[in-house]
Write an enzyme that holds these catalytic residues in place. Structure first.
Site, mmCIF file in Angstrom:
data_model
loop_
_atom_site.group_PDB
_atom_site.id
_atom_site.type_symbol
_atom_site.label_atom_id
_atom_site.label_comp_id
_atom_site.label_asym_id
_atom_site.label_seq_id
_atom_site.Cartn_x
_atom_site.Cartn_y
_atom_site.Cartn_z
ATOM 1 N N VAL A 90 -48.599 6.194 17.046
ATOM 2 C CA VAL A 90 -47.486 6.916 16.788
ATOM 3 C C VAL A 90 -47.089 6.756 15.430
ATOM 4 C CG1 VAL A 90 -44.944 7.660 17.240
ATOM 5 C CG2 VAL A 90 -46.667 6.810 19.153
ATOM 6 N N CYS A 91 -46.769 7.756 14.503
ATOM 7 C CA CYS A 91 -46.318 7.640 13.235
ATOM 8 C C CYS A 91 -45.009 8.656 12.939
ATOM 9 C CB CYS A 91 -47.576 8.514 12.421
ATOM 10 S SG CYS A 91 -47.082 8.134 10.484
#
Length: 168
Positions: A90-91
């Site tokens: 996840v960014c």
């Protein structure tokens, strides 16, 4: 008390709080009871989004110096989203190290802060599912499809949702 034991105590407290007062939209627990630094999270696809009805599993890996540094979060369920790398990582801004962004995209106030908890992290991920940021994507192909071929994007997300339901 060492940093690692302070992190352990804080994570244990957050786990107990979540068990006592569950939060709508996700569940969380340890991958292995002997390791407080590895959490398993199931995020329920938010209502009125393309991800509605899905059950998406992720692993949160906390550093020994938590809460001074952010955890890493990686979906283990298939996920098609502009802000999720192809390997599931996840960014989002709050998972980026504290301080100024070397690339100049984010304000320091948008990045990691020790006030964040497991709950605030997961709620930010749920928010990310509700509204992708295609301005600085982790998955360029997903962002391009989100912008240029919304029907194709919806089909891929629908497939992810169906697969997540089959894994229950």
């Amino acid at each position: 008390m060492g940093t690692s034991s302070q992190a352990s105590l804080l994570l244990l407290k957050q786990l107990k709080d979540l068990n006592r007062h569950p939060v709508d939209g996700f569940s969380a627990g340890l991958v292995d009871d002997s390791n407080i630094f590895e959490w398993s999270v199931t995020i329920i696809g938010p209502p009125d989004t393309l991800y509605e009805g899905g059950f998406f599993n992720a692993i949160m890996s906390f550093p020994q110096n938590y809460p001074n540094s952010p955890p890493a979060v990686r979906f283990t369920s298939e996920m098609w989203h502009p802000n999720v790398y192809s390997d599931g990582k996840v960014c989002i801004s709050i998972l980026h190290p504290p301080g100024d962004d070397p690339n100049g995209y984010e304000l320091a106030s948008e990045r990691w802060s020790p006030v964040h908890t497991v709950e605030s992290i997961v709620l930010s991920i749920i928010s990310m599912l509700s509204g992708p940021n295609d301005e600085s994507p982790a998955n360029v192909e997903a962002a391009k499809e989100w912008r240029e071929n919304r029907d194709g994007f919806k089909k891929k997300v629908g497939r992810c949702v169906r697969r997540s339901q089959e894994m229950i």
